[in-house]
Design an enzyme around this catalytic site. Structure first.
Site, PDB file in Angstrom:
ATOM      1  N   SER A  15     -47.143  31.508 -92.083  1.00 26.76           N
ATOM      2  CA  SER A  15     -46.785  32.792 -92.405  1.00 26.76           C
ATOM      3  C   SER A  15     -45.961  32.980 -93.511  1.00 26.76           C
ATOM      4  O   SER A  15     -46.142  34.140 -94.065  1.00 26.76           O
ATOM      5  CB  SER A  15     -46.135  33.422 -90.931  1.00 26.76           C
ATOM      6  OG  SER A  15     -45.033  33.009 -90.907  1.00 26.76           O
ATOM      7  N   ARG A  16     -45.387  32.089 -93.996  1.00 23.63           N
ATOM      8  CA  ARG A  16     -44.275  32.285 -95.219  1.00 23.63           C
ATOM      9  C   ARG A  16     -43.966  30.846 -95.850  1.00 23.63           C
ATOM     10  O   ARG A  16     -44.487  29.720 -95.060  1.00 23.63           O
ATOM     11  CB  ARG A  16     -43.202  33.021 -94.817  1.00 23.63           C
ATOM     12  CG  ARG A  16     -42.415  32.478 -93.728  1.00 23.63           C
ATOM     13  CD  ARG A  16     -40.934  33.508 -93.421  1.00 23.63           C
ATOM     14  NE  ARG A  16     -40.137  32.641 -92.422  1.00 23.63           N
ATOM     15  CZ  ARG A  16     -40.295  32.858 -91.318  1.00 23.63           C
ATOM     16  NH1 ARG A  16     -40.875  33.705 -90.606  1.00 23.63           N
ATOM     17  NH2 ARG A  16     -39.543  32.069 -90.275  1.00 23.63           N
ATOM     18  N   VAL A  65     -45.817  25.546 -81.749  1.00 23.57           N
ATOM     19  CA  VAL A  65     -45.975  24.076 -81.856  1.00 23.57           C
ATOM     20  C   VAL A  65     -45.248  23.261 -80.723  1.00 23.57           C
ATOM     21  O   VAL A  65     -45.651  22.250 -80.492  1.00 23.57           O
ATOM     22  CB  VAL A  65     -45.551  23.680 -83.099  1.00 23.57           C
ATOM     23  CG1 VAL A  65     -46.559  24.332 -84.277  1.00 23.57           C
ATOM     24  CG2 VAL A  65     -44.121  23.929 -83.565  1.00 23.57           C
ATOM     25  N   ASN A  91     -46.107  21.416 -90.330  1.00 27.38           N
ATOM     26  CA  ASN A  91     -44.874  22.035 -91.165  1.00 27.38           C
ATOM     27  C   ASN A  91     -44.035  22.978 -90.374  1.00 27.38           C
ATOM     28  O   ASN A  91     -42.949  23.190 -90.854  1.00 27.38           O
ATOM     29  CB  ASN A  91     -45.629  22.747 -92.390  1.00 27.38           C
ATOM     30  CG  ASN A  91     -44.619  23.704 -92.979  1.00 27.38           C
ATOM     31  OD1 ASN A  91     -43.899  23.230 -94.081  1.00 27.38           O
ATOM     32  ND2 ASN A  91     -44.652  25.080 -92.779  1.00 27.38           N
ATOM     33  N   SER A 143     -37.892  15.517 -94.134  1.00 23.65           N
ATOM     34  CA  SER A 143     -36.734  16.222 -94.773  1.00 23.65           C
ATOM     35  C   SER A 143     -35.916  15.200 -95.339  1.00 23.65           C
ATOM     36  O   SER A 143     -35.802  14.083 -94.524  1.00 23.65           O
ATOM     37  CB  SER A 143     -36.008  17.203 -94.269  1.00 23.65           C
ATOM     38  OG  SER A 143     -34.669  17.619 -94.852  1.00 23.65           O
ATOM     39  N   TYR A 156     -31.356  18.550 -86.564  1.00 20.81           N
ATOM     40  CA  TYR A 156     -32.313  18.690 -87.521  1.00 20.81           C
ATOM     41  C   TYR A 156     -32.626  17.200 -88.266  1.00 20.81           C
ATOM     42  O   TYR A 156     -33.662  17.034 -88.387  1.00 20.81           O
ATOM     43  CB  TYR A 156     -32.029  19.704 -88.598  1.00 20.81           C
ATOM     44  CG  TYR A 156     -33.098  20.076 -89.562  1.00 20.81           C
ATOM     45  CD1 TYR A 156     -34.153  20.956 -89.407  1.00 20.81           C
ATOM     46  CD2 TYR A 156     -32.905  19.439 -90.956  1.00 20.81           C
ATOM     47  CE1 TYR A 156     -34.722  21.103 -90.337  1.00 20.81           C
ATOM     48  CE2 TYR A 156     -33.820  19.690 -91.971  1.00 20.81           C
ATOM     49  CZ  TYR A 156     -34.967  20.635 -91.831  1.00 20.81           C
ATOM     50  OH  TYR A 156     -35.730  20.903 -92.828  1.00 20.81           O
ATOM     51  N   ALA A 158     -31.990  14.537 -86.855  1.00 26.33           N
ATOM     52  CA  ALA A 158     -32.382  13.403 -85.606  1.00 26.33           C
ATOM     53  C   ALA A 158     -34.056  13.633 -85.601  1.00 26.33           C
ATOM     54  O   ALA A 158     -34.685  12.648 -85.444  1.00 26.33           O
ATOM     55  CB  ALA A 158     -31.773  13.651 -84.501  1.00 26.33           C
ATOM     56  N   LYS A 160     -36.076  15.003 -87.962  1.00 24.63           N
ATOM     57  CA  LYS A 160     -36.694  14.632 -89.067  1.00 24.63           C
ATOM     58  C   LYS A 160     -37.045  13.136 -89.048  1.00 24.63           C
ATOM     59  O   LYS A 160     -37.862  12.627 -89.612  1.00 24.63           O
ATOM     60  CB  LYS A 160     -36.188  15.268 -90.353  1.00 24.63           C
ATOM     61  CG  LYS A 160     -36.248  16.794 -90.365  1.00 24.63           C
ATOM     62  CD  LYS A 160     -37.901  17.221 -90.461  1.00 24.63           C
ATOM     63  CE  LYS A 160     -37.807  18.862 -90.660  1.00 24.63           C
ATOM     64  NZ  LYS A 160     -39.010  19.298 -90.652  1.00 24.63           N
ATOM     65  N   ILE A 189     -35.514  23.303-100.951  1.00 26.16           N
ATOM     66  CA  ILE A 189     -36.613  24.435-101.425  1.00 26.16           C
ATOM     67  C   ILE A 189     -36.495  25.744-101.143  1.00 26.16           C
ATOM     68  O   ILE A 189     -35.829  26.099-100.328  1.00 26.16           O
ATOM     69  CB  ILE A 189     -38.125  24.068-100.770  1.00 26.16           C
ATOM     70  CG1 ILE A 189     -38.141  22.547-100.582  1.00 26.16           C
ATOM     71  CG2 ILE A 189     -39.311  24.735-101.611  1.00 26.16           C
ATOM     72  CD1 ILE A 189     -38.103  21.639-101.757  1.00 26.16           C
TER      73      ILE A 189
END
Ligand code: NAP
Length: 247
Positions: A15-16, A65, A91, A143, A156, A158, A160, A189
């Site tokens: 969505s973005r 998800v 994603n 990441s 995050y 762990a 990734k 990003i």
């Protein structure tokens, strides 16, 4: 890029941010696009915008998800509507940063659920379809934090790191069936996710990036398009770092 035109691509969390840039880039290459998010409006103006701009089919499907049933339903709907699912970009993601000392077990669980379990759900649901097709491209969003770790992001990092290992394992299972499974590991990003970082933290991050800037979402989307194309046909189980030299 060779081999994307006419293919059907699902991009979770589109969505973005990075997901939307990937959807645009794959549409520009001629793929039909499925937009997704947890609160996706099924009649989002993006449908008309992308289909008119790129002359491809576009649909939007709401699916969380973290729910295997929801992800499987989305993937099966696309197979029914369009005949195949050729490209899946896992994603979707959020952050819930805190030092481990202050991180609640719930904030650990939700990050693992969205990132790692979310990728598992996508790979598992598309697996039988791509296996039968004997073709497919799966690109998972990891990441650099999953490689280097980061204070305040144990959940995050762990999740990734788990995505990188899951990607290697899925690639080994599916390589013989003509399916490529790869991951990308972006650095920082420019998106809503990084807009939320406090200014003093951002200055420290920029100082640690040799290129002295964050990436634009299009600079990530172009690598994903490459991995989704026939030009990356012999790349499998890899994690491509896109970090301006930071790692
Ligand atoms: P963003 O702009 O915040 O976009 C995140 C997307 O994920 C949104 O579309 C969001 O939509 C969707 N989403 C969140 N929870 C979801 C769920 N449960 N089910 C389905 N969709 C969900 O973030 P971004 O920066 O583009 O990040 C995209 C991915 O890149 C994430 O996996 C992130 O970890 C990774 N990444 C980002 C950076 C960076 O610097 N930005 C660096 C490395 C990796 P709704 O909120 O509407 O559901």
């Amino acid at each position: 890029m060779k081999g994307i035109a006419g293919k059907n691509a699902i991009i979770t969390g589109s969505s973005r941010g990075i997901g939307l840039a990937v959807a645009e880039r794959l549409a520009a290459e001629g793929a039909n696009i499925v937009l997704n998010s947890n609160v996706m409006e099924v009649d989002t103006p993006l449908i008309v915008e992308l289909s008119e701009k790129y002359g491809v089919k576009v649909q939007a499907i709401q699916a969380d998800v973290t729910s295997y049933e929801a992800v499987e339903k989305m993937i099966n709907k696309v197979k029914e509507d369009w005949g195949s699912v050729d490209i899946l970009v896992n994603n979707a993601g959020i952050t819930k940063d805190n030092l481990i000392l202050r991180m609640s077990p719930e904030d650990f669980d939700i990050i693992v659920d969205i990132h790692l379990k979310g990728v598992f759900n996508g790979v598992k649901a598309v697996y039988p379809l791509m296996m039968k097709q004997r073709s497919g491209k799966i690109i998972n969003m990891a990441s650099v934090i999953g490689i280097m770790g980061n204070a305040g992001q144990a959940n995050y990092a762990a999740a990734k790191a788990g995505i990188i290992a899951l990607t290697k394992s899925a690639a080994k299972e599916l390589a013989g069936r003509g399916v490529n499974v790869n991951a990308i590991a972006p650095g920082f990003i420019q998106t809503a996710m990084t807009d939320a970082i406090p200014e003093n933290e951002k200055a420290k991050i920029l100082a640690s990036i040799p290129m002295k800037r964050m990436a634009q979402t299009s600079e990530v989307a172009s690598v994903i398009a490459f991995l989704a194309s026939d030009e990356a046909s012999y790349i499998n189980g890899q994690t491509i770092v896109i970090d301006g030299g930071m790692l």
